[in-house]
Design a protein around this motif. Sequence first.
Motif, PDB file in Angstrom:
ATOM      1  N   GLY A   1     -99.949   6.039 -37.513  1.00 49.26           N
ATOM      2  CA  GLY A   1     -98.862   5.580 -38.425  1.00 49.26           C
ATOM      3  C   GLY A   1     -99.618   5.215 -39.617  1.00 49.26           C
ATOM      4  N   SER A   2    -100.833   4.550 -39.488  1.00 49.35           N
ATOM      5  CA  SER A   2    -101.392   3.659 -40.526  1.00 49.35           C
ATOM      6  C   SER A   2    -101.518   4.778 -42.095  1.00 49.35           C
ATOM      7  CB  SER A   2    -102.726   3.225 -40.176  1.00 49.35           C
ATOM      8  OG  SER A   2    -103.495   4.212 -39.725  1.00 49.35           O
ATOM      9  N   LYS A   3    -101.552   5.959 -41.611  1.00 48.12           N
ATOM     10  CA  LYS A   3    -101.523   6.937 -42.715  1.00 48.12           C
ATOM     11  C   LYS A   3    -100.540   6.840 -43.808  1.00 48.12           C
ATOM     12  CE  LYS A   3    -101.067  12.041 -42.666  1.00 48.12           C
ATOM     13  NZ  LYS A   3    -100.968  12.874 -41.776  1.00 48.12           N
ATOM     14  N   ARG A   4     -99.332   6.231 -43.309  1.00 51.67           N
ATOM     15  CA  ARG A   4     -98.251   6.226 -44.210  1.00 51.67           C
ATOM     16  C   ARG A   4     -97.786   4.657 -44.530  1.00 51.67           C
ATOM     17  NH1 ARG A   4     -96.947  10.662 -41.541  1.00 51.67           N
ATOM     18  NH2 ARG A   4     -97.068  12.557 -42.847  1.00 51.67           N
ATOM     19  N   SER A   5     -97.966   3.811 -43.417  1.00 51.90           N
ATOM     20  CA  SER A   5     -97.270   2.596 -43.604  1.00 51.90           C
ATOM     21  C   SER A   5     -97.966   1.565 -42.631  1.00 51.90           C
ATOM     22  CB  SER A   5     -95.804   2.755 -43.190  1.00 51.90           C
ATOM     23  OG  SER A   5     -95.323   1.427 -42.875  1.00 51.90           O
ATOM     24  N   ALA A   6     -97.926   0.501 -43.209  1.00 53.86           N
ATOM     25  CA  ALA A   6     -98.577  -0.838 -42.378  1.00 53.86           C
ATOM     26  C   ALA A   6     -97.657  -1.261 -41.239  1.00 53.86           C
ATOM     27  CB  ALA A   6     -98.960  -1.780 -43.216  1.00 53.86           C
ATOM     28  N   HIS A   7     -96.217  -0.672 -41.208  1.00 55.75           N
ATOM     29  CA  HIS A   7     -95.458  -1.041 -40.278  1.00 55.75           C
ATOM     30  C   HIS A   7     -95.808  -0.723 -38.982  1.00 55.75           C
ATOM     31  CE1 HIS A   7     -92.706  -2.563 -43.168  1.00 55.75           C
ATOM     32  NE2 HIS A   7     -92.454  -1.566 -43.718  1.00 55.75           N
ATOM     33  N   ALA A   8     -95.866  -1.460 -37.833  1.00 58.67           N
ATOM     34  CA  ALA A   8     -95.962  -1.174 -36.351  1.00 58.67           C
ATOM     35  C   ALA A   8     -94.757  -0.835 -35.632  1.00 58.67           C
ATOM     36  CB  ALA A   8     -97.039  -2.218 -36.079  1.00 58.67           C
ATOM     37  N   ASN A   9     -95.194   0.033 -34.760  1.00 55.01           N
ATOM     38  CA  ASN A   9     -94.001   0.200 -33.561  1.00 55.01           C
ATOM     39  C   ASN A   9     -94.607   0.973 -32.568  1.00 55.01           C
ATOM     40  OD1 ASN A   9     -91.628   0.789 -32.856  1.00 55.01           O
ATOM     41  ND2 ASN A   9     -90.755   1.902 -34.313  1.00 55.01           N
ATOM     42  N   ALA A  10     -93.736   1.456 -31.550  1.00 49.51           N
ATOM     43  CA  ALA A  10     -94.239   2.165 -30.344  1.00 49.51           C
ATOM     44  C   ALA A  10     -92.831   2.978 -29.665  1.00 49.51           C
ATOM     45  CB  ALA A  10     -94.594   1.297 -29.067  1.00 49.51           C
ATOM     46  N   TYR A  11     -92.917   4.202 -29.360  1.00 49.61           N
ATOM     47  CA  TYR A  11     -91.832   4.590 -28.791  1.00 49.61           C
ATOM     48  C   TYR A  11     -91.953   5.678 -27.816  1.00 49.61           C
ATOM     49  CZ  TYR A  11     -92.972   8.758 -32.080  1.00 49.61           C
ATOM     50  OH  TYR A  11     -93.635   9.733 -32.422  1.00 49.61           O
ATOM     51  N   PHE A  12     -91.044   6.162 -27.294  1.00 48.82           N
ATOM     52  CA  PHE A  12     -91.006   7.368 -26.377  1.00 48.82           C
ATOM     53  C   PHE A  12     -90.304   8.680 -27.130  1.00 48.82           C
ATOM     54  CE2 PHE A  12     -90.710   3.740 -23.577  1.00 48.82           C
ATOM     55  CZ  PHE A  12     -91.633   4.012 -22.578  1.00 48.82           C
ATOM     56  N   THR A  13     -90.867   9.763 -26.522  1.00 53.53           N
ATOM     57  CA  THR A  13     -90.147  11.009 -26.966  1.00 53.53           C
ATOM     58  C   THR A  13     -90.068  11.805 -25.805  1.00 53.53           C
ATOM     59  OG1 THR A  13     -92.170  12.037 -27.915  1.00 53.53           O
ATOM     60  CG2 THR A  13     -90.772  10.753 -29.443  1.00 53.53           C
ATOM     61  N   GLY A  14     -89.373  12.726 -25.903  1.00 54.13           N
ATOM     62  CA  GLY A  14     -89.331  13.935 -25.008  1.00 54.13           C
ATOM     63  C   GLY A  14     -88.327  13.663 -23.622  1.00 54.13           C
ATOM     64  N   PHE A  15     -88.422  14.577 -22.714  1.00 47.44           N
ATOM     65  CA  PHE A  15     -87.383  14.475 -21.700  1.00 47.44           C
ATOM     66  C   PHE A  15     -87.803  14.511 -20.424  1.00 47.44           C
ATOM     67  CE2 PHE A  15     -83.573  16.160 -24.210  1.00 47.44           C
ATOM     68  CZ  PHE A  15     -82.850  15.219 -23.965  1.00 47.44           C
ATOM     69  N   GLY A  16     -87.129  13.828 -19.284  1.00 43.72           N
ATOM     70  CA  GLY A  16     -87.454  13.888 -17.935  1.00 43.72           C
ATOM     71  C   GLY A  16     -88.990  13.681 -17.736  1.00 43.72           C
ATOM     72  N   ALA A  17     -89.754  14.478 -16.877  1.00 45.07           N
ATOM     73  CA  ALA A  17     -90.994  14.249 -16.562  1.00 45.07           C
ATOM     74  C   ALA A  17     -92.084  14.550 -18.098  1.00 45.07           C
ATOM     75  CB  ALA A  17     -91.565  15.242 -15.667  1.00 45.07           C
ATOM     76  N   ALA A  18     -91.375  15.096 -19.258  1.00 43.27           N
ATOM     77  CA  ALA A  18     -92.293  15.273 -20.118  1.00 43.27           C
ATOM     78  C   ALA A  18     -92.245  14.528 -21.246  1.00 43.27           C
ATOM     79  CB  ALA A  18     -91.703  16.848 -20.758  1.00 43.27           C
ATOM     80  N   LYS A  19     -91.854  13.207 -20.769  1.00 42.07           N
ATOM     81  CA  LYS A  19     -91.696  12.018 -21.686  1.00 42.07           C
ATOM     82  C   LYS A  19     -93.020  11.612 -22.017  1.00 42.07           C
ATOM     83  CE  LYS A  19     -88.816   9.224 -19.445  1.00 42.07           C
ATOM     84  NZ  LYS A  19     -87.798   9.988 -18.818  1.00 42.07           N
TER      85      LYS A  19
ATOM     86  N   TYR B   1     -92.744  -9.155 -35.977  1.00 41.66           N
ATOM     87  CA  TYR B   1     -91.700  -9.534 -37.199  1.00 41.66           C
ATOM     88  C   TYR B   1     -92.441 -10.083 -38.360  1.00 41.66           C
ATOM     89  CZ  TYR B   1     -87.279  -9.434 -34.516  1.00 41.66           C
ATOM     90  OH  TYR B   1     -86.129  -9.366 -34.000  1.00 41.66           O
ATOM     91  N   GLU B   2     -93.519 -10.824 -38.016  1.00 40.66           N
ATOM     92  CA  GLU B   2     -94.393 -10.978 -39.354  1.00 40.66           C
ATOM     93  C   GLU B   2     -94.858  -9.908 -40.114  1.00 40.66           C
ATOM     94  OE1 GLU B   2     -97.542 -13.837 -38.118  1.00 40.66           O
ATOM     95  OE2 GLU B   2     -98.386 -13.974 -40.021  1.00 40.66           O
ATOM     96  N   ASP B   3     -95.518  -8.992 -39.236  1.00 39.70           N
ATOM     97  CA  ASP B   3     -96.210  -7.856 -39.697  1.00 39.70           C
ATOM     98  C   ASP B   3     -95.055  -6.987 -40.541  1.00 39.70           C
ATOM     99  OD1 ASP B   3     -98.676  -8.772 -38.657  1.00 39.70           O
ATOM    100  OD2 ASP B   3     -98.976  -6.866 -37.457  1.00 39.70           O
ATOM    101  N   ASN B   4     -94.061  -6.899 -40.178  1.00 37.96           N
ATOM    102  CA  ASN B   4     -92.985  -6.118 -40.882  1.00 37.96           C
ATOM    103  C   ASN B   4     -92.238  -7.031 -41.761  1.00 37.96           C
ATOM    104  OD1 ASN B   4     -93.556  -3.639 -39.481  1.00 37.96           O
ATOM    105  ND2 ASN B   4     -92.074  -4.636 -37.741  1.00 37.96           N
ATOM    106  N   ALA B   5     -92.659  -8.207 -42.086  1.00 37.23           N
ATOM    107  CA  ALA B   5     -91.884  -9.181 -42.948  1.00 37.23           C
ATOM    108  C   ALA B   5     -90.572  -9.085 -42.978  1.00 37.23           C
ATOM    109  CB  ALA B   5     -92.387  -8.843 -44.243  1.00 37.23           C
ATOM    110  N   SER B   6     -90.091  -9.300 -41.547  1.00 35.54           N
ATOM    111  CA  SER B   6     -88.747  -9.410 -41.110  1.00 35.54           C
ATOM    112  C   SER B   6     -88.026 -10.948 -41.352  1.00 35.54           C
ATOM    113  CB  SER B   6     -88.481  -9.129 -39.858  1.00 35.54           C
ATOM    114  OG  SER B   6     -88.691  -7.677 -39.616  1.00 35.54           O
ATOM    115  N   THR B   7     -87.310 -11.179 -42.002  1.00 37.31           N
ATOM    116  CA  THR B   7     -86.968 -12.608 -42.190  1.00 37.31           C
ATOM    117  C   THR B   7     -86.456 -13.149 -41.027  1.00 37.31           C
ATOM    118  OG1 THR B   7     -85.339 -14.252 -43.311  1.00 37.31           O
ATOM    119  CG2 THR B   7     -84.292 -12.085 -42.782  1.00 37.31           C
TER     120      THR B   7
END
Length: 438
Positions: A247-265, A400-406
């Motif tokens: 993700g650092s290739k485009r932006s300094a914002h940080a995150n985590a997520y799931f993708t996919g379905f069922g056992a292929a998650k 919140y701090e890294d994303n500069a959320s108020t």
Amino acid sequence: MFDSMTSATGPADVLTAAFALALVANLLVKFWLASRQIRHVAQHRNSVPEAFARTITLDAHQKAADYTIAKTRFGLLELALGAVVLLGWTLLGGLDLLNHLLLQWLGGGMWQQLALVAAFVAIGGLIELPVTLYQTFVIEQRFGFNKMSWQLWLGDLVKSVALGTIIGLPILAVILWLMGAAGRLWWLWAWCTWMGFNLLLLMVYPTLIAPLFNKFKPLEDETLKTRVTQLMQRCGFASKGLFVMDGSKRSAHANAYFTGFGAAKRVVFYDTLLARLSPAQVDAVLAHELGHFKYKHILQRILTLFGVSLLGFALLGWLSGQAWFYFGLGVRPNLAGVTGVAAPNDALALLLFLMIVPTFSFFVSPLSALMSRKHEFQADAYACAQTSGVDLSAALLKLYEDNASTLTPDPVFVKFYYSHPPASERLARMQAGLSVAT
Ligand SMILES: [Zn+2]
């Protein structure tokens, strides 16, 4: 083709008035909300709220305030531009003109309809280009979030246009064909097709589409891997692997997520997230995401999407057969008696519908935002029970701090737009939970 050709003027005028009124109400409410937010954040800019006094520096707090204000101000400009473009396409005759130019050039038929949608999307994209550029290379840049070079940005653009053409045009052709050939209940068939297409896209996205834009590497950190695997077993969660995305290739914002379905998650961590959080904090963030699964929030969201789009297709099915729907929005339908050309109106109906729906649906957005904030609280509670409230609080604060959320958003603005509760509310809930537990 049309249920009511002759009585088009009365209902058409009503639709024009309702649309204009909704648009004005939209602008007023959105301007009011944005100015509230700007004022509220500016008023609280000079002191860190007491609950965060020991964890957030004044510098970080002021950066968040300035970032929020800059984004909200720019949002006002976008809002004005959006309204002008919408009026330009509809009541001022833009779509009508485009339609007739293409009719003269291509005659009426499937190619003309595909060309109409493609030209509409291309023109809209060109108008929005300066907006996106300014957002990325001026606002995000100024606050140190943008990591994209011009080359990368252009490469992304080319890939997105190519993907949109390869994937979008065939499905559009199928829907337009159903609209013309599947009889009165075409909208039901179109809905089934659209939903099937969406499910397919969800399935192939992690393995075929996402890798076009980012690199995914299996998580290598053994300590973290063991921790995360244990957590997932504890929560009864199967997955096809843990990945780190650049993700650092485009932006300094940080995150985590799931993708996919069922056992292929798959579980995907941004490299920016792993760089900032301790293993225990990453665990807590992941447990929050698992909470969304445990409470079936994802399933609820997908089912809601299915239900709402069924409603949408049914409504479109009815509207596309009413001449006043076109006249009322500044477009002459392709009828022998009106323009001298009898041709399908399906692409016109589709475009008009997609353009005006957000103007009306905005007024129910506080409801879906409320539902989403409720889900966030539930996921937080789940994470606190499975991991540690202290780690989750610390992780959230860093994010919140890294994303500069108020930390001090306007309460009414929150009610309309925030899909996640403000940090203060989330931490207060967690602290209340902690003091009960100890
Ligand atoms: Zn969440």
